[in-house]
Design a protein around this motif. Structure first.
Motif, PDB file in Angstrom:
ATOM      1  N   LEU A 324      38.011  43.322  28.016  1.00  0.00           N
ATOM      2  CA  LEU A 324      37.562  44.064  29.206  1.00  0.00           C
ATOM      3  C   LEU A 324      36.875  43.140  30.211  1.00  0.00           C
ATOM      4  N   ILE A 325      36.075  42.213  29.722  1.00  0.00           N
ATOM      5  CA  ILE A 325      35.380  41.268  30.617  1.00  0.00           C
ATOM      6  C   ILE A 325      36.390  40.408  31.374  1.00  0.00           C
ATOM      7  N   LYS A 326      37.414  39.932  30.682  1.00  0.00           N
ATOM      8  CA  LYS A 326      38.465  39.125  31.332  1.00  0.00           C
ATOM      9  C   LYS A 326      39.176  39.937  32.403  1.00  0.00           C
ATOM     10  N   MET A 327      39.468  41.209  32.097  1.00  0.00           N
ATOM     11  CA  MET A 327      40.153  42.073  33.065  1.00  0.00           C
ATOM     12  C   MET A 327      39.243  42.392  34.256  1.00  0.00           C
ATOM     13  N   LEU A 328      37.960  42.548  33.966  1.00  0.00           N
ATOM     14  CA  LEU A 328      37.008  42.858  35.025  1.00  0.00           C
ATOM     15  C   LEU A 328      36.889  41.704  36.019  1.00  0.00           C
ATOM     16  N   ASP A 329      36.968  40.478  35.515  1.00  0.00           N
ATOM     17  CA  ASP A 329      36.885  39.298  36.379  1.00  0.00           C
ATOM     18  C   ASP A 329      38.048  39.230  37.359  1.00  0.00           C
ATOM     19  N   LYS A 330      39.211  39.758  36.935  1.00  0.00           N
ATOM     20  CA  LYS A 330      40.404  39.732  37.801  1.00  0.00           C
ATOM     21  C   LYS A 330      40.519  40.970  38.681  1.00  0.00           C
ATOM     22  N   CYS A 331      39.651  41.944  38.443  1.00  0.00           N
ATOM     23  CA  CYS A 331      39.759  43.237  39.125  1.00  0.00           C
ATOM     24  C   CYS A 331      39.215  43.154  40.552  1.00  0.00           C
ATOM     25  N   THR A 332      39.920  43.762  41.506  1.00  0.00           N
ATOM     26  CA  THR A 332      39.480  43.782  42.913  1.00  0.00           C
ATOM     27  C   THR A 332      39.234  45.194  43.418  1.00  0.00           C
ATOM     28  N   CYS A 333      39.658  46.167  42.666  1.00  0.00           N
ATOM     29  CA  CYS A 333      39.498  47.571  43.080  1.00  0.00           C
ATOM     30  C   CYS A 333      38.143  48.097  42.576  1.00  0.00           C
ATOM     31  N   LEU A 334      37.326  48.613  43.488  1.00  0.00           N
ATOM     32  CA  LEU A 334      35.987  49.094  43.137  1.00  0.00           C
ATOM     33  C   LEU A 334      36.038  50.237  42.128  1.00  0.00           C
ATOM     34  N   GLU A 335      37.027  51.122  42.283  1.00  0.00           N
ATOM     35  CA  GLU A 335      37.145  52.258  41.366  1.00  0.00           C
ATOM     36  C   GLU A 335      37.472  51.783  39.954  1.00  0.00           C
ATOM     37  N   ASP A 336      38.389  50.796  39.864  1.00  0.00           N
ATOM     38  CA  ASP A 336      38.731  50.237  38.551  1.00  0.00           C
ATOM     39  C   ASP A 336      37.518  49.563  37.918  1.00  0.00           C
ATOM     40  N   MET A 337      36.791  48.795  38.726  1.00  0.00           N
ATOM     41  CA  MET A 337      35.605  48.096  38.229  1.00  0.00           C
ATOM     42  C   MET A 337      34.573  49.086  37.701  1.00  0.00           C
ATOM     43  N   SER A 338      34.399  50.183  38.422  1.00  0.00           N
ATOM     44  CA  SER A 338      33.426  51.195  38.024  1.00  0.00           C
ATOM     45  C   SER A 338      33.799  51.803  36.672  1.00  0.00           C
ATOM     46  N   HIS A 339      35.105  52.093  36.478  1.00  0.00           N
ATOM     47  CA  HIS A 339      35.564  52.704  35.234  1.00  0.00           C
ATOM     48  C   HIS A 339      35.397  51.740  34.056  1.00  0.00           C
ATOM     49  N   MET A 340      35.742  50.474  34.276  1.00  0.00           N
ATOM     50  CA  MET A 340      35.632  49.487  33.196  1.00  0.00           C
ATOM     51  C   MET A 340      34.167  49.192  32.859  1.00  0.00           C
ATOM     52  N   GLU A 341      33.331  49.144  33.876  1.00  0.00           N
ATOM     53  CA  GLU A 341      31.896  48.926  33.631  1.00  0.00           C
ATOM     54  C   GLU A 341      31.303  50.078  32.824  1.00  0.00           C
TER      55      GLU A 341
END
Length: 510
Positions: A324-341
């Motif tokens: 999840l941390i690796k995916m979060l580093d590549k994520c640019t969408c705020l909504e996606d980041m919020s869900h993963m966090e």
């Protein structure tokens, strides 16, 4: 008794030269004739090499395999005995026989890097074959019997040097890793110049039925037709086929397979069971949030990432967290980041790992040596820490260990630690007959990996029944994995033959 070197030949030689005497000597001639006659192999049937094996007696099924390959299969065969029956011994017998008969003078043995020393020791000590390990500065023109890792052999400049050679015999261990014509391993072996060829694997079908087609095509091109005709003749798809009896007959013409129950050896039993588990409420909540990612996230463009995360969550929060941390580093969408966090926060407060608790229960009851298989390095580290907190000693075994460390860890497990926590890559080639319990903490997609895991302990020399525990969490991706494992086992048995219990006769009811 004093033994001295005789110089009589020299005196006789000089006398004949100086006095111009005749060179013929009927006594010497008859002695030479008798020596040559005794060394002649007058019959093709039977194994001539046995008289040269002074300190080693192969088992009956191993002798039968060697005879079959030499007398009926013309030295081109797939050796597919079940794990632990001695395919290395069978290959050594065949090589020795061909050396004695003068049909092989130059041979190349390609094996996983972790098995190079084991092969050399077997050939040197049991068969008195002067096999050597290949080094970078060696001239292959002057190396007759060479053992080399496949990884080294397929790389330049070694690949080009090997291609220049003409080998009488090629032996490939763990041949299932060749897979198909698209892999570098397969292409490399296909281009080797060879007269005889042995492919060794207990699991000639790993994931799909076409793998047996490609292996046999390496040995005897056209034996099963072209890819298209094979697919058409047997209505072959990845996990299904028809006319399997005819296919099995064709395969048996180039494959030798012994099962444990076919030998005269008295084997201990396998006690196999599936252990259906349930997540805690908190674990299930995190798992469901992960499963929802495919609907709310733009990161998941394929199902593979989702399946990986689901499998990791069934293993440990530590393995899940890293991905999840690796995916979060590549994520640019705020909504996606919020869900993963949100998932990461819930992961961080999880206190119970249901599967780890069950593993601890099994280990405590066993009160004996246990090998535990996981698919993830992060889970390895977590489990060692978890078991240590419970007073259970353990050691970690994986593919990053060099030869010396592998032996050291194995010795630590035998003499000190109760549990060996192993990954797939680490367990290759180790023999642990002193252990009687196997926990499949994470289930692989490939049923043959289960067979290979169990084969680490259920092999020649095992004196106790072996207990196998397959762990699976209800209502998760592991349900689907179990279903697929049974399907793949069915395909294997249709083409290759029956398989010893690896999951259990009890069909999944979780």
């Amino acid at each position: 008794m004093i033994i001295e070197k005789s110089l009589e030949w020299k005196e006789g030689f000089i006398e004949r030269v100086e006095n111009r005497e005749g060179w013929d000597n009927w006594k010497l001639y008859t002695m030479s004739y008798e020596i040559v006659e005794k060394n002649l192999i007058k019959e093709f049937d039977g194994l001539q090499s046995l008289r040269y094996l002074l300190d080693f007696t192969p088992l009956d099924h191993q002798l039968e395999v060697a005879k079959t390959v030499i007398e009926r299969m013309n030295g081109k065969a797939l050796l597919a005995d079940e794990v632990g029956l001695g395919k290395t011994i069978e290959a050594g017998l065949i090589l020795k026989e061909y050396l004695v008969r003068g049909l092989v003078k130059k041979a190349l043995i390609l094996v996983p890097a972790s098995l190079v020393n084991q092969w050399i020791e077997e050939l040197n000590q049991k068969f008195h074959i002067p096999a050597i390990q290949y080094r970078k500065n060696y001239d292959l023109n002057h190396c007759d019997i060479v053992v080399m890792s496949m990884d080294m052999a397929k790389r330049s400049p070694h690949k080009e040097n090997i291609y220049e050679q003409s080998y009488d015999l090629i032996i490939i261990d763990e041949a299932h890793k060749l897979k198909n014509h698209k892999t570098k391993n397969y292409e490399f072996v296909q281009n080797l110049r060879k007269k005889f060829c042995l492919l060794l694997t207990a699991t000639p079908i790993q994931n799909d039925v076409f793998e047996i087609f490609y292996l046999i095509s390496l040995l005897k091109p056209g034996h099963l037709g072209t890819y298209e005709s094979f697919q058409s003749s047997f209505s072959a798809r990845k996990h299904s086929l028809e006319h399997n009896e005819y296919l099995k007959e064709l395969v048996s013409q180039v494959m030798v397979r012994n099962r444990r129950q076919d030998t005269e050896i008295e084997w201990t039993n396998r006690r196999v069971q599936i252990l259906p588990l349930e997540f805690t409420k908190e674990e299930k909540e995190v798992y469901d949030l992960i499963s929802q990612l495919k609907d709310v996230s733009t990161v998941f463009t394929d199902s593979f990432s989702m399946i990986t995360l689901q499998k990791e969550m069934c293993s440990s929060k530590e393995a899940t967290f890293l991905t999840l941390i690796k995916m979060l580093d590549k994520c640019t969408c705020l909504e996606d980041m919020s869900h993963m966090e949100k998932i990461i926060r819930k992961l961080s407060v999880l206190e119970i790992n249901s599967k780890a608790e069950k593993a601890f229960e099994i280990i405590s009851k066993a009160n004996d040596k246990v090998i535990l298989f996981t698919e993830y390095r992060a889970t390895q580290d977590y489990l060692q820490e978890f078991l240590n907190s419970k007073g259970i000693s353990s050691v970690i075994f994986n593919g990053q260990l060099n030869k010396n460390k592998r032996e050291w860890i194995k010795q630590l497990f035998k003499e000190k630690a109760q549990v060996l926590i192993a990954t797939e890559s680490g367990s290759e080639g180790i023999n642990l007959q002193f252990c009687h319990h196997v926990i499949n903490y994470d289930l692989p997609w490939n049923p043959m990996k289960l067979e290979q895991r169990i084969g680490r302990v259920h092999r020649l020399g095992q004196e106790h029944d072996v207990h196998i525990y397959n762990m699976a969490i209800k209502n998760t991706i592991e349900d689907h994995i179990l279903d697929l494992l049974y399907v793949k086992i069915g395909v294997f048995e249709k083409v290759v033959g029956e398989l010893d219990d690896i999951l259990s006769a009890y069909k999944k009811s979780i």
